[in-house]
Write a protein that holds these residues in place. Structure first.
Motif, PDB file in Angstrom:
ATOM      1  N   ASN A 135       0.852  -1.191   0.000  1.00 35.24           N
ATOM      2  CA  ASN A 135       0.000   0.000   0.000  1.00 35.24           C
ATOM      3  C   ASN A 135       0.891   1.246   0.000  1.00 35.24           C
ATOM      4  N   SER A 138      -0.558   6.124  -3.770  1.00 37.77           N
ATOM      5  CA  SER A 138      -1.583   6.015  -4.812  1.00 37.77           C
ATOM      6  C   SER A 138      -2.528   4.842  -4.578  1.00 37.77           C
ATOM      7  N   GLY A 139      -2.483   4.280  -3.396  1.00 39.42           N
ATOM      8  CA  GLY A 139      -3.370   3.165  -3.083  1.00 39.42           C
ATOM      9  C   GLY A 139      -2.639   1.827  -3.120  1.00 39.42           C
ATOM     10  N   ARG A 140      -3.381   0.790  -3.460  1.00 39.45           N
ATOM     11  CA  ARG A 140      -2.812  -0.552  -3.528  1.00 39.45           C
ATOM     12  C   ARG A 140      -1.954  -0.692  -4.777  1.00 39.45           C
ATOM     13  N   VAL A 141      -0.662  -1.070  -4.593  1.00 38.67           N
ATOM     14  CA  VAL A 141       0.259  -1.264  -5.715  1.00 38.67           C
ATOM     15  C   VAL A 141       0.506  -2.768  -5.859  1.00 38.67           C
ATOM     16  N   ARG A 149      -0.335  -2.946 -13.670  1.00 37.49           N
ATOM     17  CA  ARG A 149      -0.881  -2.728 -12.327  1.00 37.49           C
ATOM     18  C   ARG A 149      -2.309  -3.234 -12.278  1.00 37.49           C
ATOM     19  N   ASN A 151      -5.750  -4.280  -9.420  1.00 35.88           N
ATOM     20  CA  ASN A 151      -6.387  -4.146  -8.111  1.00 35.88           C
ATOM     21  C   ASN A 151      -6.164  -2.744  -7.515  1.00 35.88           C
ATOM     22  N   TYR A 152      -6.463  -1.693  -8.278  1.00 30.95           N
ATOM     23  CA  TYR A 152      -6.318  -0.329  -7.773  1.00 30.95           C
ATOM     24  C   TYR A 152      -7.608   0.427  -8.028  1.00 30.95           C
ATOM     25  N   SER A 153      -7.735   1.572  -7.393  1.00 28.19           N
ATOM     26  CA  SER A 153      -8.970   2.356  -7.460  1.00 28.19           C
ATOM     27  C   SER A 153      -8.637   3.816  -7.708  1.00 28.19           C
ATOM     28  N   SER A 171     -13.073   1.233  -9.589  1.00 29.98           N
ATOM     29  CA  SER A 171     -12.247   0.146  -9.081  1.00 29.98           C
ATOM     30  C   SER A 171     -12.139  -0.931 -10.149  1.00 29.98           C
TER      31      SER A 171
END
Length: 732
Positions: A135, A138-141, A149, A151-153, A171
């Motif tokens: 994390n 920019s969120g989940r990396v 990339r 699984n990001y939102s 998402s």
């Protein structure tokens, strides 16, 4: 296309960082995307600090703006690479990183000699990165097998009716990926139902804005202007709140690392929702928090310690002139007296002839010529004492009974009269001011006076907006005066900057006039009215600023409601009444309400010296009169006694001479000598005594008796004419 009839989509990922103020005038609808970034995290603050340090000098505006999404992605990429390298190192393997020109080239071919070989570090590190999931800002990396990339939102942000707000999310794992919030339950930020939410209000203890008061039962509570202001706002716009003190005691300044401290930092990073305090609105703070309309205006003023009012002197009437003036005035009076005496002595017009009707044997003070029972003398009115009396009478504006008649004397007198006219007029004008006014004198009267000297140190609160006001004065467009003052404060050791407002006030009171504190004029005015009443504000305020309520930028609707409430309180005159409550009604010092144009009554302390001089002059006059009376009485008695004794001696001598002549004549004629002395009647004994014939006695004794009778008659007249003289006379 910029009206409410159109809706545009902004495709970049930094929609929340752009300035949309010019886009909202026509009611334009705009939607964009933004990376989900936790701006209150420590990692973001470190990045923002490095960002500000890099562009502080070259691009000041960019240094204070939000970090762009490209920089956030680059930051996350580096953190992921470091995490991947650490995972390889922890597995026990080592990365053979070749060194070329002091830096690594992991994904390019490295030429060794004449042969070009491929680096083995890149593929291994790339595999480690693909396996890394963390994390970041920019969120989940997280990456898939192809290195893309996953699984990001993203935030979906919209501009509606002039308000920027999050309206939904995108998402990758959701189906469908776009989700918009329900307008009834979410809608615009700030349109929530705040009945179930308690806002955290950050503030600082600073009289009279916020005070911690201990109650009789031992509990404490907050009181002050800000507390009353919140109560009035809640009456208009109800919401729940809780006041907490800022941890570091500062108002909020931008540090070198790019972080904000104080109340601004707490509101910006989410520790608090609102800040209600004497918080100055300025450009840097407006970029990171939202301010309401001002609730109070002020300037920067100078606080100094009051000089102790001197005790009124009984000789205050000497104060209009300095000692040098009084000395010169005394010397001028004596000098004019001597010059006047010399001029009138040399001038023939000042001499006159007077007839003396007294006896020719009387002593005269002037030059005279004797006549038949009368004398003529030359007189001059301007002898030394009369000349001094003429000069003193003109100086006292009383005149004199003698006036010069010569041209030179009149010129000298006219010049002296003009001189005394100017002196007395100046003295009278200054005397009224010295006796009827008494103001606190301070060597510092303005900021220019502070900057022009170095003996008196001066400083500001190092964690407030005042220090920022002088710090930005380093820019070329600012006043040279403020740059000079900031240079003095920044380079003086020990530092004159105060840790808090109370620390600055304490320094002023303990420095004995050697320290001046620059602070907001409203705080200065309040401290001036509180005990021990030993500080005062001097000079005109520097600049113009305002206090406002700071609100988190995520609470846009709340900020608008608070602004409307403040405007309504101003229209109701509530803000003025609150200010009067704490700045006027709670004053602990007695102010001088006498009008500057009103004549003040003089007390005995200021005019006692006049009575002292009157009493001293009266005593000296009485003493001189008594001494003169005693001296002249003794002198008169001495003259009378000496005159009578001389005449007795003269008569006895004449009688003795006459007797001797008679005896010698009788002897020559063979006549018997007389038996008694014709002067005293005492019998002569001895062989030489002769009897005096009757004819001889008749010719000598009558003349002596006549002389003695004249002497006794004159003595009797003098005795009857002298008062208090107790002199007895014995006939010769």
């Amino acid at each position: 296309m910029v009206t409410a009839s159109f809706h545009m989509v902004y495709l970049n990922l930094d929609f929340d960082t752009i300035d949309t103020s010019n886009m909202s005038f026509g009611g334009m609808n705009l939607t964009g995307f933004s990376l989900i970034t936790n701006k209150s995290s420590e990692a973001y603050q470190d990045l923002f600090g490095d960002w500000s340090d890099k562009f502080r000098d070259s691009h000041p505006t960019l240094a204070n703006s939000n970090v762009g999404y490209e920089a956030i992605l680059a930051h996350d990429l580096c953190r992921v690479a470091v995490s991947a390298a650490r995972s390889i190192h922890e597995s026990g393997r080592e990365l053979p990183l070749p060194r070329v020109n002091t830096y690594h080239r992991c994904f390019k071919q490295v030429k060794e000699g004449t042969e070009t070989v491929a680096s083995t570090v890149g593929p291994e590190l790339l595999d480690a990165i693909k396996r890394t999931a963390t994390n970041q800002l920019s969120g989940r990396v997280q990456f898939d097998g192809n290195g893309s990339r996953t699984n990001y939102s993203l935030q979906i942000v919209g501009l509606h009716n002039g308000v920027v707000e999050q309206v939904g999310t995108w998402s990758q794992n959701n189906d469908p990926p776009i989700y918009f919030f329900d307008s009834e339950t979410h809608g615009r930020k700030g349109s929530h139902d705040y009945d179930n939410r308690t806002f955290i209000i950050s503030s600082v203890l600073d009289d009279p804005f916020l005070m911690n008061v201990t109650l009789p039962d031992g509990t404490s509570r907050f009181e002050g202007f800000c507390v009353d202001l919140l109560k009035k706002i809640v009456e208009i716009y109800p919401f729940k709140y809780r006041i907490q003190l800022v941890k570091d005691g500062n108002y909020g300044t931008l540090q070198r690392n790019g972080k904000w401290d104080g109340m601004i930092g707490e509101v910006m990073y989410g520790t608090a929702d609102i800040s209600v305090a004497p918080l100055t609105i300025n450009t840097d703070r407006e970029r990171v928090v939202a301010f309401t309309k001002p609730y109070m205006s002020f300037g920067i003023s100078i606080m100094v310690k009051k000089s102790k009012a001197p005790r009124p002197s009984g000789f205050s009437f000497f104060q209009p002139f300095t000692n040098e003036i009084w000395i010169c005035l005394a010397l001028a009076t004596c000098g004019v007296s001597i010059i006047m005496f010399q001029i009138c002595r040399f001038s023939t017009a000042e001499w006159r002839i007077e007839t003396d009707n007294s006896s020719s044997d009387d002593v005269s003070n002037g030059n005279r010529a004797t006549g038949a029972g009368k004398g003529v003398k030359w007189t001059n009115d301007f002898y030394v004492m009369n000349s001094f009396w003429f000069a003193l009478g003109a100086l006292m504006q009383q005149g004199s009974d003698i006036l010069p008649r010569s041209i030179s004397g009149r010129i000298m007198g006219g010049v002296w009269w003009f001189f005394t006219l100017i002196i007395i007029s100046s003295y009278t004008a200054n005397l009224a001011a010295f006796l009827t006014t008494q103001s606190m004198q301070s060597p510092i009267k303005s900021a220019e006076d502070l900057a022009a000297q170095t003996k008196i140190q001066y400083g500001v609160h190092k964690g407030g907006s005042t220090v920022e006001f002088f710090r930005v004065s380093r820019r070329k467009s600012s006043s040279p005066l403020y740059r000079k003052m900031w240079s003095f404060m920044a380079n003086t050791e020990p530092s004159p900057l105060a840790e808090s407002t109370e620390d600055g006030v304490r320094r002023v009171r303990e420095s004995d006039g050697k320290y001046a504190y620059l602070l907001e004029s409203k705080m200065n005015e309040y401290r001036e009215t509180q005990k021990p009443c030993d500080t005062m504000a001097v000079g005109d305020p520097i600049g113009t600023s305002s206090y406002g309520i700071a609100v988190s930028k995520h609470l846009v609707e709340l900020q608008k409601e608070l602004t409307v409430a403040i405007l309504e309180l101003r229209e109701r005159d509530t803000l003025r009444r609150l200010e009067e409550k704490y700045w006027v009604n709670r004053s602990q010092c007695v102010k001088d309400t006498t009008d500057a144009t009103e004549t003040r009554a003089l007390n005995l302390d200021k005019l006692a010296g006049v009575f002292y001089i009157l009493l001293a002059g009266t005593a000296v006059a009485l003493l001189v009169s008594i001494v003169d009376l005693v001296y002249r009485s003794k002198e008169q008695v001495r003259n009378e006694l000496s005159s009578c004794g001389f005449r007795r001696m003269w008569l006895n001598l004449r009688a003795r001479i006459a007797h001797e002549r008679l005896v010698a004549s009788l002897r020559r004629r063979s006549m018997p000598a007389p038996t008694k002395s014709p002067s005293d009647g005492i019998s002569e004994t001895g062989t030489d005594e002769l009897s005096t014939p009757a004819t001889a006695q008749k010719s000598i004794v009558p003349s002596i008796a006549s002389e003695e009778g004249n002497m006794n008659s004159a003595l009797s007249k003098k005795k009857s004419g002298s008062a208090g003289s107790a002199v007895t006379h014995t006939d010769v």
